[in-house]
Every structure is written in structure tokens, then in C-alpha cells.
Design an enzyme around this catalytic site. Structure first.
Site, PDB file in Angstrom:
ATOM      1  N   ARG A  49     114.799  21.146  39.110  1.00  0.00           N
ATOM      2  CA  ARG A  49     116.137  21.636  39.429  1.00  0.00           C
ATOM      3  C   ARG A  49     117.104  21.227  38.313  1.00  0.00           C
ATOM      4  O   ARG A  49     116.887  20.232  37.619  1.00  0.00           O
ATOM      5  CB  ARG A  49     116.616  21.060  40.761  1.00  0.00           C
ATOM      6  N   LYS A  90     115.579  15.606  45.869  1.00  0.00           N
ATOM      7  CA  LYS A  90     116.457  15.491  47.032  1.00  0.00           C
ATOM      8  C   LYS A  90     116.067  14.258  47.845  1.00  0.00           C
ATOM      9  O   LYS A  90     114.896  13.978  48.053  1.00  0.00           O
ATOM     10  CB  LYS A  90     116.348  16.747  47.891  1.00  0.00           C
ATOM     11  N   HIS A  99     118.056  28.019  38.238  1.00  0.00           N
ATOM     12  CA  HIS A  99     117.190  28.121  39.413  1.00  0.00           C
ATOM     13  C   HIS A  99     116.241  29.310  39.270  1.00  0.00           C
ATOM     14  O   HIS A  99     115.124  29.285  39.786  1.00  0.00           O
ATOM     15  CB  HIS A  99     118.023  28.258  40.690  1.00  0.00           C
ATOM     16  N   ARG A 114     113.318  28.128  37.511  1.00  0.00           N
ATOM     17  CA  ARG A 114     112.466  27.391  38.457  1.00  0.00           C
ATOM     18  C   ARG A 114     111.580  28.369  39.228  1.00  0.00           C
ATOM     19  O   ARG A 114     110.373  28.153  39.379  1.00  0.00           O
ATOM     20  CB  ARG A 114     113.368  26.583  39.394  1.00  0.00           C
ATOM     21  N   HIS A 120     109.040  20.350  46.974  1.00  0.00           N
ATOM     22  CA  HIS A 120     109.398  20.930  48.269  1.00  0.00           C
ATOM     23  C   HIS A 120     108.871  20.045  49.395  1.00  0.00           C
ATOM     24  O   HIS A 120     107.700  19.637  49.372  1.00  0.00           O
ATOM     25  CB  HIS A 120     108.798  22.333  48.418  1.00  0.00           C
ATOM     26  N   TYR A 180     107.090  32.170  47.106  1.00  0.00           N
ATOM     27  CA  TYR A 180     106.611  32.619  45.803  1.00  0.00           C
ATOM     28  C   TYR A 180     105.348  33.463  45.912  1.00  0.00           C
ATOM     29  O   TYR A 180     105.056  34.266  45.041  1.00  0.00           O
ATOM     30  CB  TYR A 180     106.357  31.418  44.887  1.00  0.00           C
TER      31      TYR A 180
END
Length: 323
Positions: free
Chosen positions: A175, A199, A269, A272, A295, A304
Site C-alpha cells: 500500500r 493495517k 492502489h 497494487r 489481507h 482478483y
């Protein structure tokens, strides 16, 4: 008497002037929850603001229902709160996010003894519409990176920095915030691995290839020393004035570099998404891509596969005689 809850987002137009007084207990509750999100879960300021805003809005709804303590919150109250969001025209993705915020909050409230049962456990999320993210084809990606390499041929510090950023974003799929937060010690050039804090400050290691390695080496050895100032610190990527580069500058340079060639305009992004798609098209398994991208859920990564399936379907329809 305390005033409205301090959610900081402003009321919807039809609520202006009708906000009930806030029980002192709710104000204390929000302050405790903010400390939990900041100190215990180590969320970013943006995430803390979003969670608090949603919970404050929920508590205001609870007050309107005639309750002045959290024990008055049940599944009917949660559902009526979401129904209110829908009546105000909120998007499905916004409602899904707020349902998640409510579940996280009620689970914390029960765990800490503030309520006896967890009504959020019964709350389903409105399913957001999944849209396929835009990506570059492999030929377009190669053209973008080749153009960035040509721009860096003059040896200018910013040109070499921009090339290293473009190569690393595509090579790793990290990210933009993760890239901007990188420190020198997070780069392991001998193993070609970068340590990333994602995150919730979750750490992961992401490999990168030879082109990104070469671009990083030139930036760190030749160009970065020309921009270093007393306040640069350990940041890998620096701005023109020597401070840690910010996300807006990275977004701007990505748009500029992609705009040089005849390719769809994408944000960081988008790079990404592009990296993830190309990994799957090259035969990588979904679990590995999930780990590389950081994730929490495999369901997030599965979007994806839709991209790759669509491309496969188009190729089939164009090539198969009985399509």
C-alpha cells in the site's frame, strides 16, 4: 447538561436542531473506546476517527429511541439504525462499514462488562457491490516502468527515487502508506525482502525482484544521500526537501509516470491491483497472494480472481471455435 456526542462529522440535514442531550455515561464510554482503539488495537488516526464517528452516530440513535444507557441496545435498535442510514441514501459500502463498526463496538462492550449480551453478533452486513479494480496489462506495465527508467537516466535524485518507488510498488503490491512508512532497516537487500507494517501494525515480509532491487540500490547509494537533511531520519523515500515523502506526493508521481505512456490512468492502489492480478495470471496461488498483500481475509483477495476469469473468458470467446 452535556451536549451532543462528539462524533465530529456533523449531522444530516433532517437531524439539525434535534440532537438530544448526551448522557454523561456515553461521553465517558466513547473516551474509553477511543483509548482502546488507539492503545490496544493500535489503529491509525483515520481508522479511529471512522470507528468513533460511526459509534457516536449509533449512540445518538439509541438516545432517540429513548435509552440513556448501553443496556438498551438490542438487535432491533441496530437494525433500525442501519435502516435510518439507508433512508438517508447511504451507499451499501458505507452501511456495510457501519455494520462492521457496530459489531466491533458491541463485542468490545460485552468483553469489558459494559453490556451483558452482544447484539452485534446477530447483525448481518449489507453486501457491498464488488467492482473490479482497474489494472494495467503486462505490456502497459512494462512500458510505464521503462519510461520511468528512461526518465531516471539523467541521474537526478528525484528521477532515481521515482523509478525506485514505481518498481517497488509494482514488485511488492504494498500500500502507498506502507511504502511511505518504510525505514532503511526495513530493506534487506541481500535477501531482496522488505519488511512492511500493515493495517493494525501487522508485520509481514514481502519479496521483490531484480529490477526493483537495482532501482532501490541506485536510489539508496547514489541519490538519497543528495537529499538527506538533518531531519530526514531513517525514511527510505524522501521528498525534495529531505523529509519523509508523503502519500500525496507518491500518488502524484504515479499519475505522472503512467501519464507519460498510452496506458489507463491508475493510482498507487491500481499498481497494487496490477501486481496481484499479474501474480495470479502467472500461476501464484491465492493464499500466497493474500499473504503478500497483507489481507486479513481470503475473501478480500478473491476479487482478483474475477479479473483473471474475465480475461480468460474474453480470450476463450475470441479463440474457441464453439464459444
Amino acid at each position: 447538561m452535556p451536549g451532543p456526542l462528539p462524533h465530529g462529522r456533523g449531522m444530516a440535514p433532517d437531524d439539525v436542531g434535534t440532537t438530544p442531550s448526551c448522557p454523561e455515561g456515553f461521553t465517558v464510554l466513547l473516551a474509553d473506546y477511543e483509548r482502546h482503539l488507539t492503545a490496544e488495537r493500535d489503529l491509525s488516526r483515520h481508522s479511529v476517527r471512522a470507528y468513533l464517528g460511526d459509534v457516536a452516530d449509533l449512540l445518538e440513535h439509541l438516545i432517540r429511541l429513548g435509552h440513556d444507557d448501553l443496556e438498551g441496545l438490542d438487535i432491533r435498535g441496530l437494525r433500525s439504525w442501519l435502516a435510518k442510514q439507508q433512508s438517508l441514501g447511504k451507499s451499501r459500502s458505507t452501511m456495510s462499514r457501519r455494520a462492521t463498526a457496530a459489531r466491533v463496538f458491541t463485542a468490545w462492550a460485552q468483553r469489558t462488562g459494559r453490556i451483558t449480551t452482544d447484539p452485534g453478533a446477530l447483525l448481518a452486513s449489507p453486501r457491498p457491490h464488488k467492482t473490479l479494480p482497474g489494472v494495467l496489462g503486462q505490456a502497459d506495465t512494462r512500458a510505464v516502468l521503462d519510461a520511468a527508467a528512461v526518465a531516471a537516466d539523467d541521474g537526478s535524485p528525484l528521477g532515481l527515487r521515482d523509478l525506485a518507488i514505481m518498481e517497488l510498488l509494482y514488485a511488492t503490491g504494498i500500500r502507498v502508506g506502507e511504502l511511505c512508512a518504510l525505514d532503511i532497516d526495513d530493506i534487506d537487500p541481500s535477501r531482496r525482502v522488505v519488511r512492511v507494517f500493515g493495517k493494525g501494525r501487522k508485520e509481514r515480509s514481502v519479496p521483490y525482484g531484480v529490477p526493483a532491487s537495482d532501482a532501490l540500490r541506485r536510489w539508496l547509494d547514489e541519490a538519497r544521500p543528495q537529499l538527506v537533511r538533518s531531519g530526514s531520519g531513517p525514511a527510505v523515500f524522501l521528498g525534495a526537501r529531505g523529509g519523509r515523502i508523503d502519500q500525496r506526493a507518491v500518488r502524484r508521481l504515479v499519475h505522472e509516470r503512467i501519464g507519460v505512456v498510452d496506458a489507463p490512468d491508475l493510482s498507487p492502489h491500481g499498481l497494487r491491483h496490477t501486481a496481484a492480478t499479474h501474480l495470479l495470471e502467472g500461476g501464484a496461488d491465492l493464499r500466497s497472494v493474500q499473504e503478500l498483500l497483507g489481507h486479513a481475509s481470503l475473501a478480500t483477495t478473491q476479487i482478483y480472481t474475477h479479473i483473471s476469469t474475465e480475461r480468460l473468458r474474453r480470450a476463450y470467446e475470441q479463440a474457441h471455435p464453439r464459444a
